[in-house]
Design a protein around this motif. Structure first.
Motif, short mmCIF file in Angstrom:
data_model
loop_
_atom_site.label_atom_id
_atom_site.label_comp_id
_atom_site.label_asym_id
_atom_site.label_seq_id
_atom_site.Cartn_x
_atom_site.Cartn_y
_atom_site.Cartn_z
N ILE A 4 -4.30 -9.37 -11.72
CA ILE A 4 -4.55 -10.50 -10.81
C ILE A 4 -3.66 -10.39 -9.58
O ILE A 4 -4.11 -10.61 -8.45
N LEU A 5 -2.41 -10.03 -9.79
CA LEU A 5 -1.48 -9.92 -8.67
C LEU A 5 -1.91 -8.80 -7.71
O LEU A 5 -1.86 -8.96 -6.49
N ILE A 6 -2.35 -7.70 -8.29
CA ILE A 6 -2.82 -6.56 -7.46
C ILE A 6 -4.03 -6.98 -6.63
O ILE A 6 -4.16 -6.65 -5.44
N ALA A 7 -4.96 -7.77 -7.25
CA ALA A 7 -6.17 -8.22 -6.56
C ALA A 7 -5.82 -9.14 -5.39
O ALA A 7 -6.38 -9.04 -4.29
N VAL A 8 -4.85 -10.04 -5.65
CA VAL A 8 -4.45 -10.99 -4.59
C VAL A 8 -3.81 -10.24 -3.42
O VAL A 8 -4.09 -10.49 -2.25
N ALA A 13 -4.11 -8.05 2.06
CA ALA A 13 -3.98 -6.92 2.99
C ALA A 13 -5.26 -6.71 3.79
O ALA A 13 -5.23 -6.46 5.00
N ILE A 14 -6.40 -6.82 3.08
CA ILE A 14 -7.69 -6.67 3.77
C ILE A 14 -7.86 -7.76 4.83
O ILE A 14 -8.31 -7.51 5.96
N ALA A 15 -7.50 -9.00 4.49
CA ALA A 15 -7.62 -10.12 5.43
C ALA A 15 -6.72 -9.91 6.64
O ALA A 15 -7.10 -10.18 7.78
#
Length: 315
Positions: A4-8, A13-15
């Motif tokens: 979950i942390l990696i996804a957030v 980063a993408i945003a």
């Protein structure tokens, strides 16, 4: 939990990268808009009628700013006062413009243009014009369905129930041209209002030959050309059996109105003509004249006195 942390972190980063890209793009491809456009738009009436020839008030404001001149530009709704404000914002000179007004160039009333059939369909001039020539023998005149009334945003034109023709309220008309665009027969024209609202124009658009036109309407133009010959200013032209008066050349002498055998030429808002005096004889009425004599004065009636004009050589 690590997933979950990696996804957030990944989404963040993408945003962030996307935001940077959008910021750079907005700066690189930014379109500069002159702030005066918004200032000009604010003083315009926001009628968005299109009478100025541009797509709405914002389009007119943009054109005024970019052109660098107000020559040939006029807001028909706001008139000269609004154009003066626009000129002050842009630091330009507001050229004086002549007031305009809508004119109905058809006098085919129920009395002048008898009906020969009855239209039983959608009450729309556009639809009626596409189907047939109208309820009368004149295929050029007003259809009387009121498309011009529906198109007017200023309640300046109404249908006369007695004549069956539209009538323009000069005080409300802004000369936006919406009624002229809505008329499929092109009988409504935007013309100069004229000094003291006085105008001379041909109230007919019938292009048929004289005999045919007269049969369809008793006040139609028959293309006789008498008005063309009598005009001293060359303001009248005759084309396709129809006379037309150029408002820019016409001096309102009204000579054309006098010679028109059909009464097609209209002189609007002029004072009544003075009656012509026939002959040069002096008229004496019920006045007593004293004729002095050596003996005694004698009073005689005017009917006994004959008064004539005597040439100066013989007097």
């Amino acid at each position: 939990m690590n997933v979950i942390l990696i996804a957030v972190i990944s989404l963040g980063a993408i945003a962030l990268v996307s935001a940077v890209i959008l910021y750079v793009a907005s700066k690189k491809f930014a379109v500069y808009e002159d702030p005066r456009i918004a200032q000009v738009a604010e003083v315009l009436p926001q009628a968005n009628c299109g009478g100025c020839g541009y797509p709405g008030c914002s389009g007119f404001a943009d054109a005024c700013v970019k052109a660098g001149s107000l020559e040939g530009k006029l807001c028909p709704v706001g008139g000269q006062p609004v154009m003066t404000k626009v000129a002050e914002i842009l630091g330009l000179d507001a050229a004086a413009s002549e007031p305009m007004v809508a004119v109905v160039r058809c006098n085919g009333t129920c009395a002048n243009r008898p009906r020969i059939n009855q239209y039983d369909g959608a009450k729309s001039c556009a639809i009626a014009a596409s189907l047939y020539g109208g309820e009368t023998g004149c295929s050029f005149g007003c259809l009387g369905c009121g498309d011009c009334v529906a198109a007017c945003q200023f309640d300046a034109i109404h249908m006369n129930s007695e004549t069956g023709l539209p009538e323009v309220d000069e005080e409300k008309c802004t000369a936006c041209g919406a009624c002229a665009k809505a008329c499929p027969k092109n009988i409504i024209e935007i013309r100069p209002q004229g000094k003291k609202s006085r105008r001379v124009y041909v109230q007919c658009v019938n292009k048929d030959k004289g005999a045919v036109a007269r049969k369809a309407c008793t006040v139609s133009c028959i293309g006789c050309g008498k008005c063309v010959k009598v005009c001293p200013f060359e303001a009248i032209t005759l084309e396709n059996n129809l006379a037309y008066i150029d408002p820019n050349k016409c001096k309102s002498c009204r000579k054309c109105e006098e010679v028109c055998p059909q009464g097609t030429i209209v002189a609007l808002n002029f004072p009544p003509r003075k009656p012509k005096v026939e002959g040069d004889a002096t008229v004496v009425t019920s006045k007593k004249v004293e004729v002095p004599k050596t003996d005694a004065p004698k009073v005689i009636e005017a009917s006994e006195v004959s008064v004539t004009n005597v040439p100066e050589a013989e007097a």
